[in-house]
Design a protein around this motif. Sequence first.
Motif, PDB file in Angstrom:
ATOM      1  N   ARG A 644      17.475  30.641  84.733  1.00 45.06           N
ATOM      2  CA  ARG A 644      18.935  30.446  85.146  1.00 45.06           C
ATOM      3  C   ARG A 644      19.792  30.242  83.873  1.00 45.06           C
ATOM      4  NH1 ARG A 644      16.422  28.282  89.888  1.00 45.06           N
ATOM      5  NH2 ARG A 644      16.773  26.076  89.186  1.00 45.06           N
ATOM      6  N   THR A 645      19.230  29.964  82.719  1.00 47.89           N
ATOM      7  CA  THR A 645      20.034  29.690  81.675  1.00 47.89           C
ATOM      8  C   THR A 645      20.037  31.083  80.438  1.00 47.89           C
ATOM      9  OG1 THR A 645      18.044  28.988  80.053  1.00 47.89           O
ATOM     10  CG2 THR A 645      19.447  27.350  81.665  1.00 47.89           C
ATOM     11  N   GLN A 646      21.083  31.179  79.704  1.00 44.60           N
ATOM     12  CA  GLN A 646      21.261  32.152  78.952  1.00 44.60           C
ATOM     13  C   GLN A 646      20.307  32.010  77.610  1.00 44.60           C
ATOM     14  OE1 GLN A 646      23.355  34.770  79.259  1.00 44.60           O
ATOM     15  NE2 GLN A 646      23.587  34.022  81.292  1.00 44.60           N
ATOM     16  N   ILE A 647      19.884  30.973  77.377  1.00 39.75           N
ATOM     17  CA  ILE A 647      18.939  30.557  76.041  1.00 39.75           C
ATOM     18  C   ILE A 647      17.664  31.150  76.484  1.00 39.75           C
ATOM     19  CG2 ILE A 647      18.373  28.247  76.772  1.00 39.75           C
ATOM     20  CD1 ILE A 647      18.925  29.469  73.200  1.00 39.75           C
ATOM     21  N   TYR A 648      17.262  31.252  77.685  1.00 39.28           N
ATOM     22  CA  TYR A 648      15.939  31.582  77.964  1.00 39.28           C
ATOM     23  C   TYR A 648      15.707  33.035  77.480  1.00 39.28           C
ATOM     24  CZ  TYR A 648      11.774  32.461  80.791  1.00 39.28           C
ATOM     25  OH  TYR A 648      10.287  32.987  81.082  1.00 39.28           O
ATOM     26  N   LYS A 649      16.569  33.903  77.505  1.00 41.21           N
ATOM     27  CA  LYS A 649      16.604  35.259  77.299  1.00 41.21           C
ATOM     28  C   LYS A 649      16.262  35.345  75.834  1.00 41.21           C
ATOM     29  CE  LYS A 649      19.870  36.536  80.925  1.00 41.21           C
ATOM     30  NZ  LYS A 649      21.168  37.087  81.413  1.00 41.21           N
ATOM     31  N   ALA A 650      16.846  34.391  74.997  1.00 41.32           N
ATOM     32  CA  ALA A 650      16.877  34.556  73.547  1.00 41.32           C
ATOM     33  C   ALA A 650      15.431  34.060  73.232  1.00 41.32           C
ATOM     34  CB  ALA A 650      17.876  33.601  73.099  1.00 41.32           C
ATOM     35  N   LEU A 651      14.831  33.170  74.074  1.00 38.03           N
ATOM     36  CA  LEU A 651      13.327  32.848  73.740  1.00 38.03           C
ATOM     37  C   LEU A 651      12.353  33.968  73.644  1.00 38.03           C
ATOM     38  CD1 LEU A 651      13.529  29.456  75.792  1.00 38.03           C
ATOM     39  CD2 LEU A 651      13.829  29.666  73.279  1.00 38.03           C
ATOM     40  N   ALA A 652      12.779  35.170  74.254  1.00 40.00           N
ATOM     41  CA  ALA A 652      11.720  36.121  74.239  1.00 40.00           C
ATOM     42  C   ALA A 652      11.708  36.862  72.892  1.00 40.00           C
ATOM     43  CB  ALA A 652      12.163  37.164  75.396  1.00 40.00           C
ATOM     44  N   GLY A 653      13.051  36.497  72.048  1.00 40.94           N
ATOM     45  CA  GLY A 653      13.032  37.242  70.788  1.00 40.94           C
ATOM     46  C   GLY A 653      14.079  38.010  70.532  1.00 40.94           C
ATOM     47  N   VAL A 654      15.085  37.740  69.677  1.00 40.06           N
ATOM     48  CA  VAL A 654      16.294  38.670  69.565  1.00 40.06           C
ATOM     49  C   VAL A 654      16.513  38.963  67.944  1.00 40.06           C
ATOM     50  CG1 VAL A 654      17.312  37.793  71.620  1.00 40.06           C
ATOM     51  CG2 VAL A 654      18.014  36.710  69.550  1.00 40.06           C
ATOM     52  N   ARG A 655      17.015  40.051  67.730  1.00 42.24           N
ATOM     53  CA  ARG A 655      17.260  40.461  66.569  1.00 42.24           C
ATOM     54  C   ARG A 655      16.306  40.312  65.527  1.00 42.24           C
ATOM     55  NH1 ARG A 655      23.615  38.810  65.422  1.00 42.24           N
ATOM     56  NH2 ARG A 655      24.440  39.912  67.461  1.00 42.24           N
ATOM     57  N   GLY A 656      15.150  40.709  65.844  1.00 43.71           N
ATOM     58  CA  GLY A 656      14.018  40.518  64.970  1.00 43.71           C
ATOM     59  C   GLY A 656      13.246  39.279  64.976  1.00 43.71           C
ATOM     60  N   ARG A 657      13.735  38.357  65.633  1.00 41.96           N
ATOM     61  CA  ARG A 657      13.135  36.946  65.547  1.00 41.96           C
ATOM     62  C   ARG A 657      11.782  37.014  66.627  1.00 41.96           C
ATOM     63  NH1 ARG A 657      17.660  32.159  66.240  1.00 41.96           N
ATOM     64  NH2 ARG A 657      15.660  30.916  65.577  1.00 41.96           N
ATOM     65  N   ALA A 658      10.639  36.321  66.180  1.00 37.85           N
ATOM     66  CA  ALA A 658       9.648  36.298  66.919  1.00 37.85           C
ATOM     67  C   ALA A 658       9.753  35.427  68.318  1.00 37.85           C
ATOM     68  CB  ALA A 658       8.278  35.574  66.286  1.00 37.85           C
ATOM     69  N   PRO A 659       9.268  35.882  69.252  1.00 41.91           N
ATOM     70  CA  PRO A 659       9.243  35.242  70.529  1.00 41.91           C
ATOM     71  C   PRO A 659       8.583  33.890  70.570  1.00 41.91           C
ATOM     72  CG  PRO A 659       7.813  36.584  71.071  1.00 41.91           C
ATOM     73  CD  PRO A 659       8.124  37.076  69.452  1.00 41.91           C
ATOM     74  N   VAL A 660       9.352  32.851  71.457  1.00 43.12           N
ATOM     75  CA  VAL A 660       8.659  31.579  71.498  1.00 43.12           C
ATOM     76  C   VAL A 660       7.909  31.651  72.783  1.00 43.12           C
ATOM     77  CG1 VAL A 660       9.370  29.218  72.487  1.00 43.12           C
ATOM     78  CG2 VAL A 660      10.762  30.236  70.967  1.00 43.12           C
ATOM     79  N   ASP A 661       6.601  30.735  72.707  1.00 47.03           N
ATOM     80  CA  ASP A 661       5.657  30.830  73.872  1.00 47.03           C
ATOM     81  C   ASP A 661       6.450  30.045  74.939  1.00 47.03           C
ATOM     82  OD1 ASP A 661       3.596  30.412  75.539  1.00 47.03           O
ATOM     83  OD2 ASP A 661       2.302  29.625  73.969  1.00 47.03           O
ATOM     84  N   ARG A 662       6.884  30.685  75.986  1.00 45.26           N
ATOM     85  CA  ARG A 662       7.461  30.488  77.052  1.00 45.26           C
ATOM     86  C   ARG A 662       6.588  29.681  78.204  1.00 45.26           C
ATOM     87  NH1 ARG A 662      12.202  35.019  78.414  1.00 45.26           N
ATOM     88  NH2 ARG A 662      10.112  36.299  78.546  1.00 45.26           N
ATOM     89  N   SER A 663       5.497  30.301  78.034  1.00 36.20           N
ATOM     90  CA  SER A 663       4.258  29.572  79.008  1.00 36.20           C
ATOM     91  C   SER A 663       4.229  28.127  78.461  1.00 36.20           C
ATOM     92  CB  SER A 663       3.068  30.403  78.878  1.00 36.20           C
ATOM     93  OG  SER A 663       3.272  31.769  79.416  1.00 36.20           O
TER      94      SER A 663
END
Length: 904
Positions: A644-663
Amino acid sequence: MTGLGSHRRPLDPFFAPASVAIIGATEADPSVGRTVLTNLASFKGEIYPVNPKRESVLGRKAYPSIRTVPGPVDLALIVTPAATVPAIVAECAAAKIPAAIIISAGFKEAGLPGAELERKIQAARGSMRIIGPNCLGLMAPLAGLNATFAASMALKGSIGFLSQSGALCTSILDWSLREKVGFSAFVSTGSMLDIGWGELIDYLGDDPNTHAILMYMESVGDARSFLSAAREVALTKPIIVIKAGRTEQAARAASSHTGALTGSDEVLDAALRRCGVLRVRRISDLFYMAEVLAKQPRPKGPRLAIVTNAGGPGVLATDALAAEGAELAELSAETVAGLDQILPSNWSRHNPIDIIGDASPERFAKTLEIVQRDRGVDGLLVTLAPQGMTNPTEVAERIRRFASIQGKPIIASFMGGASVAGAEEILNAAGIPTFAFPDTAARAFAYMWQYSENLRALYETPELGEGAVDRSSAAAALKSVLEGARAEGRVLLTEFESKRVLAAYAIPVTRTEFAGTEDKAVELAAEIGFPVVLKLHSHTITHKTEAAGVELNLADESAVRSAWKRIQAAVSTRFGADKFEGVTVQPMIRASDGYELILGSSTDPQFGPVLLFGSGGQLVEIFRDRTLGLPPLTSTLARRMMERTQIYKALAGVRGRAPVDRSALEQILIRFSQLISETPRIKEADLNPLLASPGAIVAVDARILLHDWNIPDRDLPRTAIRPYPSAYVEKWIARDKSTITIRPIRPEDEPKMVRFHETLSDRSVYLRYFHHLPLSARVTHERLTRVCFIDYNREMVLVAETDADIVAVGRLTREHSSAEAEFALLVSDPWHERGLGTELLRRLVALARSEGIRRVFGEILAENRAMQEICRQLGFDVRYSIADGVVEASIEIGGVAPTHDLPC
């Protein structure tokens, strides 16, 4: 064993009394006492007016007091001045009257003197149950009972309506009579001195005549009771709430009206999501949603297809849809190709599907036929604007056959007033809800999706995370930190202590060490590795002075010594040299290395501990990208919260940045919620920033504030949802020396329960359920949610587990509003005759005793002699019931008062 239980309904004296007494009945006109007595004319039971100054009232014999009434009284209606009510309640309790409705006003809503009257009523009522005070009363239309001072009787129907506002009740009643809406129950709750939302929801949830529950709420009352009941009932009957007090000004008005504080509106939203209740913003939406949820299936997704013969209504519906969190369905290429074959060349070729103003009834029907097959469509809205070439009645006749699309709701908006009345009647009769305006219809679909999604999230099987918290070491660390703070009279933990608490719950934190001298700070800095950060560490200076700390890139020994002196000087200048105790030393971590998040908890006055997650850092209050949730969390609930947050989408990786381990982040939220659930002494906690990078997630800063030490443990705020009862986790050694863990069930156990059922013979299943139940029926997700996703507030399921498998299940289900519970037992066939059934039932009885339950009972098939023998061994009274054809087993256990976090 069966799950039948007893069929007693504790609130029957309110809704189905055999006799009613009206204390304060009078002939004075106008008066509440006269109106209530007049309204009872349709009641078929005994009516006893009570008035010490008259021998009769409106032609009925009157009695000077409740003591002189000749027959038994099920329900007392009290309409006398507030000051007289405590004494009257005491008389009613002495007369063994089981229920009373206090209609009189002048209690806590009037201030401290009124609150004192309520305290006296509580002390005088004994076991008598009370609705009110300060309420309109209660109607049970199906029983012909109108125990209110309203001007009219509600129509008979299937909606249970509960309201804290008596004035709103009368307005809703007038509207319902005009719109021909009927009710199974119509209750004004007043200030809920005794009976609150939870018990009323339970009662209406069990009522076969009630198909939906609508509520107007000003205050929550007992939050745990409300959420517990709502979570159970919402799975089978929609509960729809409108809550006053969304704004600060409205909250103050509600408080002055009900005499109760209202909590944060955001917190209420989180709480309602957690129990599957749908919240709406308009009174009209209460009834719209009761209708659509009764007539149409819940959508499986948020995507709506709009079929319209005019562009404007489609645009209005689209705007409303987006505003409420749903979305337009994207038509598949196959759907577009199919529509190309039947629609004019100038049709919209996208959703909303504008089939042009000259659309015939056949064109409407053919369009729906194609669109409803699109897998990307979760629901349909048909809007019609009357035009010269349009026949609304014929359109309705052609589309009524789409009323039952499998898994996809269909709703309609035929605009035009009288010109479409006939068409609306056809659609409503077919089960297609109609709305006067397309934006209202789109909003209804969005609410349907919200309701469906809330329930799906509640009962989606979570995953059991790795690296579970070591409870013994966590408890030891907590005890050490809390005892140290208490000894010094502190409620604010240092950053060092806060991180120690978090680390005990396996929440990753930066290494933080305390330095009491300058040389020690230099030594630790070198050990940790440059660059480092030095921060003020003080037990005696409030957290507001932490600005005196220095957060710089301290790259060498000289920088550390310089920072030490600057911190010392800042503290000495402001508070005196004796107040400086030292600094904490920790690694320098740059925000550019990852995403700054915040994870925190605070205490809500109504719902207790509340969790917060979102974008963190110094701009946390500016962006306000956050969401709230109630502890404890599962992996599913943690993920839904983050989504339900906007930052959660960014954690998947944006603009070439590697994703964060959301699990991994999910697991941190779960463990943090566990800490908050299990440590009621914590008032606030902040992990800001919680730095999430592709390589690691770590709490850079941490702050924990405790409740005042003057508050005893028993009075600390508790979680609104009862956490996992780890006190009941124990080991047991079987006769063959096997080690078994007996523990409460978890939602994550659903896969294990499937395997457990695979080990059961047909005979074991028959003896447990009293009929043959195939494996395919026993292991459906919908059925197992009733076993694994339990509310520990109202039932307990113990499982016996070997290294990886569940081998026995014992269930204890508490009867609503009583101190009795039904037990059920099932043991895997390979584990028969090894003492496991006896041990499991023994533990259920012990558990019942600690939960304050006074009687445990169950029903056993006559041929199930093994179960009967187990019951006899444990002291149950076992006897055959000729009437029911089963063996009844029961034991009086004299439950003790609960000593820990237990049910209401």
